[in-house]
Write an enzyme that holds these catalytic residues in place. Structure first.
Site, PDB file in Angstrom:
ATOM      1  N   HIS A  63      10.741 100.183 -56.183  1.00  0.00           N
ATOM      2  CA  HIS A  63      10.810 101.592 -55.804  1.00  0.00           C
ATOM      3  C   HIS A  63      10.637 101.806 -54.293  1.00  0.00           C
ATOM      4  O   HIS A  63      11.416 102.526 -53.669  1.00  0.00           O
ATOM      5  CB  HIS A  63       9.744 102.410 -56.541  1.00  0.00           C
ATOM      6  CG  HIS A  63       9.760 102.238 -58.035  1.00  0.00           C
ATOM      7  ND1 HIS A  63      10.915 102.032 -58.749  1.00  0.00           N
ATOM      8  CD2 HIS A  63       8.760 102.251 -58.956  1.00  0.00           C
ATOM      9  CE1 HIS A  63      10.614 101.926 -60.044  1.00  0.00           C
ATOM     10  NE2 HIS A  63       9.317 102.054 -60.183  1.00  0.00           N
TER      11      HIS A  63
ATOM     12  N   LYS B 126      -2.623 103.450 -57.183  1.00  0.00           N
ATOM     13  CA  LYS B 126      -3.047 104.081 -58.441  1.00  0.00           C
ATOM     14  C   LYS B 126      -4.416 104.692 -58.207  1.00  0.00           C
ATOM     15  O   LYS B 126      -5.193 104.204 -57.380  1.00  0.00           O
ATOM     16  CB  LYS B 126      -3.175 103.020 -59.538  1.00  0.00           C
ATOM     17  CG  LYS B 126      -1.877 102.281 -59.847  1.00  0.00           C
ATOM     18  CD  LYS B 126      -1.102 102.972 -60.935  1.00  0.00           C
ATOM     19  CE  LYS B 126       0.138 102.186 -61.338  1.00  0.00           C
ATOM     20  NZ  LYS B 126       1.112 103.019 -62.060  1.00  0.00           N
TER      21      LYS B 126
ATOM     22  N   ARG C 114      12.097  94.184 -84.037  1.00  0.00           N
ATOM     23  CA  ARG C 114      11.600  93.097 -84.886  1.00  0.00           C
ATOM     24  C   ARG C 114      10.996  93.622 -86.182  1.00  0.00           C
ATOM     25  O   ARG C 114      11.040  92.967 -87.208  1.00  0.00           O
ATOM     26  CB  ARG C 114      10.479  92.349 -84.151  1.00  0.00           C
ATOM     27  CG  ARG C 114      10.952  91.485 -83.022  1.00  0.00           C
ATOM     28  CD  ARG C 114       9.835  90.532 -82.593  1.00  0.00           C
ATOM     29  NE  ARG C 114      10.328  89.609 -81.587  1.00  0.00           N
ATOM     30  CZ  ARG C 114      10.167  89.791 -80.288  1.00  0.00           C
ATOM     31  NH1 ARG C 114       9.525  90.827 -79.829  1.00  0.00           N
ATOM     32  NH2 ARG C 114      10.654  88.903 -79.423  1.00  0.00           N
TER      33      ARG C 114
HETATM   34  C1  BG6 Z   1       7.097 102.529 -63.137  1.00  0.00           C
HETATM   35  C2  BG6 Z   1       5.844 101.770 -62.875  1.00  0.00           C
HETATM   36  O1  BG6 Z   1       8.223 101.788 -62.720  1.00  0.00           O
HETATM   37  O2  BG6 Z   1       7.077 103.760 -62.404  1.00  0.00           O
HETATM   38  C3  BG6 Z   1       4.603 102.594 -63.191  1.00  0.00           C
HETATM   39  O3  BG6 Z   1       5.840 100.592 -63.673  1.00  0.00           O
HETATM   40  C4  BG6 Z   1       4.664 103.924 -62.483  1.00  0.00           C
HETATM   41  O4  BG6 Z   1       3.436 101.875 -62.811  1.00  0.00           O
HETATM   42  C5  BG6 Z   1       5.996 104.608 -62.745  1.00  0.00           C
HETATM   43  O5  BG6 Z   1       3.588 104.734 -62.905  1.00  0.00           O
HETATM   44  C6  BG6 Z   1       6.134 105.860 -61.922  1.00  0.00           C
HETATM   45  O6  BG6 Z   1       7.284 106.555 -62.293  1.00  0.00           O
HETATM   46  P1  BG6 Z   1       7.396 108.127 -62.038  1.00  0.00           P
HETATM   47  O7  BG6 Z   1       8.799 108.435 -62.419  1.00  0.00           O
HETATM   48  O8  BG6 Z   1       6.373 108.770 -62.904  1.00  0.00           O
HETATM   49  O9  BG6 Z   1       7.109 108.335 -60.598  1.00  0.00           O
END
Ligand code: BG6
Length: 562
Positions: free
Chosen positions: A313, A413, A112
């Site tokens: 995930h 987290k 944008r």
């Molecule tokens: C993302 C999440 O999909 O994956 C994040 O939104 C997370 O919250 C991240 O920290 C983790 O990815 P990786 O590859 O660092 O394990």
């Protein structure tokens, strides 16, 4: 025929043509692998190859037989945003640097804000210093890629953006030989996905050409925020693109160790016969992050761990552990099996959602020796927020293979460390002969470390040297780093390359996404009907709320100490 990316000449520096000028083949030294690492990378990618294409530079023959994607334009929506800078462009740079992109390749960065081509290139270059996994940045390789990046400004809601984009893409085909092949990458806010897709459709930018010009779209996560919105989004996508043109990203599937799960299970003969309820007591899948929500308060308030991790995930990891062997390694065969696992998970009743799922939120604490703030004190977070930063759940897969085997999943987290692990806990031996051993022999355990310190560990009992019979646990350990002595590609490199090659195996299909939401929806709905949780419920730097331990303790189990 796909042309080799560079010519044989190895001396002249690449001239940077004006953005719209025809791209002369950029001669460079890139064709000669410069280090042992490059050679190993080339060898590794060769192994990925199913079909080798003819290359028009005889010097490359024998050196690089891997399949290079067709000439194409990579249209990056949200090019000025965080994801593009952190992940997408560093991955493209790395692919370019390692000769995995075609010579006729252009990135149209769509955003944008007002930028010149030079300004967006400079900004992306600066981000590489921070986010490229290989440092220092190879200026020669970057210069070649940078001259292929152009900026296209517009408002995603404005039809004029798409008509001007269409013209620009046609110009690219004429001037840069990109042959009508286009990959649209939606790295924008999720709220813009449906609009961009329907505008692409209205402008006819989805139409594949009879002479072979393909159109594909990569859609980032989150794909919807519940089942209804995911179904609606799938419907909008389906009005414009066919399913085979759609690549929904879950970057966990691109991780090397996650892909290795398939090899481990189906490329070896000895594990499959014991991969079932007869031998396995339970499975634990842990994703621990020491980071908080970083600068993403507004995003996280809308998602929480259930939407950010569980729906995608964690359930992806569960389905790879639980799936049946597919008949082939084709995208649909693989995804059929993954969906079957998700379908075999009976959705929680509201009562089960309360008893089998634990949510938590971090308060202040210490992580890696530093004091950290509570979630509620993070920027852009409601001071009385009820958003969960931790989730633990007990699933069962109701089929012949897994009946009665709990799968415990957790993610949090601000836990003490960063670690993602899948632990397969085997059953006790049926009859214990070594009861008098000083230490109690423990059942076998297979731990697959997804990150960091990627590898696989098998624990078994061994006799302690000496006259009596004492059994002690020992481990056999495989680590990627020492076994292969090479860096793994970043998940985004793998996934972008796959999408450019038209391989959707590691992307989530429409039915898969919806099935995952139908597992998570009842949990989110049950929470909505409950009184406000007593948050915060765990101190930053600890392993989550006590209730998560109770979830296993009531069945006589405990989380593995990682
Ligand atoms: C993302 C999440 O999909 O994956 C994040 O939104 C997370 O919250 C991240 O920290 C983790 O990815 P990786 O590859 O660092 O394990």
């Amino acid at each position: 025929m796909v042309k080799a990316k560079t010519g044989a000449a190895e001396t002249a520096a690449p001239a940077a043509p004006a953005p719209s000028a025809p791209a002369a083949p950029a001669p460079s030294k890139k064709d000669a692998p410069r280090t042992m690492r490059d050679l190993r990378l080339a060898a590794e990618t060769r192994r990925r190859v199913s079909t080798a294409k003819q290359l028009d530079n005889p010097l490359r023959e024998g050196l690089r037989l891997e399949r290079v994607p067709d000439a194409n334009v990579f249209v990056l929506f949200g090019a000025t945003g965080d994801l593009a800078h952190r992940k997408v462009v560093p991955a493209l740079y790395q692919l370019w640097r390692t000769h995995l992109l075609p010579h006729e390749f252009v990135i149209v960065a769509v955003g944008r804000r007002a930028y010149t081509d030079e300004a967006i290139r400079a900004e992306l270059r600066a981000s590489l210093d921070q986010f490229s996994r290989v440092q220092p940045v190879d200026e020669e390789a970057w210069a070649e890629l940078a001259e292929r990046i152009v900026y296209h400004r517009g408002d995603f809601n404005d039809p004029a953006l798409y008509s001007s984009l269409g013209e620009r893409l046609d110009d690219m085909d004429a001037q840069r030989g990109t042959r009508g092949n286009r990959l649209y990458y939606l790295a924008t806010q999720a709220s813009a996905f449906a609009e961009i897709i329907s505008q692409l459709g209205r402008a006819g930018l989805d139409h594949e050409r009879h002479d072979g010009g393909w159109r594909r779209v990569i859609i980032e996560k989150p794909f919807g925020r519940d089942l209804d919105s995911a179904v609606r989004l799938n419907r909008e996508v389906g009005k414009v693109f066919r399913e085979r043109q759609v690549y929904r990203i879950d970057h966990y599937l691109g991780k090397e160790t996650v892909r290795n799960l398939l090899v481990f299970r189906f490329g070896n003969g000895i594990f499959e016969p014991i991969w079932n309820r007869r031998h396995i007591d339970h499975v634990q899948i842990t994703v621990a992050e020491s980071i908080g929500i970083e600068a993403r308060g507004a995003f996280y308030e809308e998602t929480g761990a259930s939407r950010d991790f569980l729906q995608n995930h964690l359930l992806q990891l569960l389905s790879l552990v639980g799936m049946e062997p597919p008949a082939t390694f084709g995208a649909d065969a693989l995804r059929d099996e993954k969906v079957k696992v998700l379908r075999a998970i009976t959705p929680f009743t509201p009562d089960q959602a309360r008893s089998e799922v634990v949510r938590g939120q971090y308060g202040p604490g210490w992580v890696s020796g530093k004091p950290v703030a509570a979630y509620r004190d993070e920027p852009n977070v409601d001071p009385v927020s009820e958003t969960e930063t931790f989730i633990a759940a007990r699933f069962t897969i109701d089929n012949w293979r897994w009946s009665g085997v709990p799968f415990y999943l957790r993610m949090g987290k601000r836990l003490p460390k960063r670690a993602t692990e899948i632990a397969i806990q085997f059953k006790e031996v049926p009859h214990q002969l070594f009861r008098d051993s000083a230490a109690d022999p423990e059942p076998n355990l297979l731990a697959m470390r997804i990150q960091p310190d990627e590898g696989i560990m098998l624990r078994f009992g061994a006799k302690v040297p000496g006259l009596g019979i004492d059994v002690r646990n020992v481990t056999m350990d495989f680590t990627y780093g020492s076994a292969f002595q090479t860096d793994s590609p970043d998940a985004y490199e793998t996934l972008i390359l796959d999408a450019l090659l038209g391989d959707a195996s590691l992307f989530t299909r429409a039915d898969e996404v919806e099935q995952a939401w139908s597992i998570v929806d009842p949990v989110i709905n049950a929470w909505a009907d409950e009184p406000a949780p007593a948050f915060p419920s765990y101190e930053a730097g600890t392993w989550g709320p006590e209730a998560a331990d109770d979830l296993l303790a009531r069945e006589g189990r405990r989380w593995r100490r990682i």
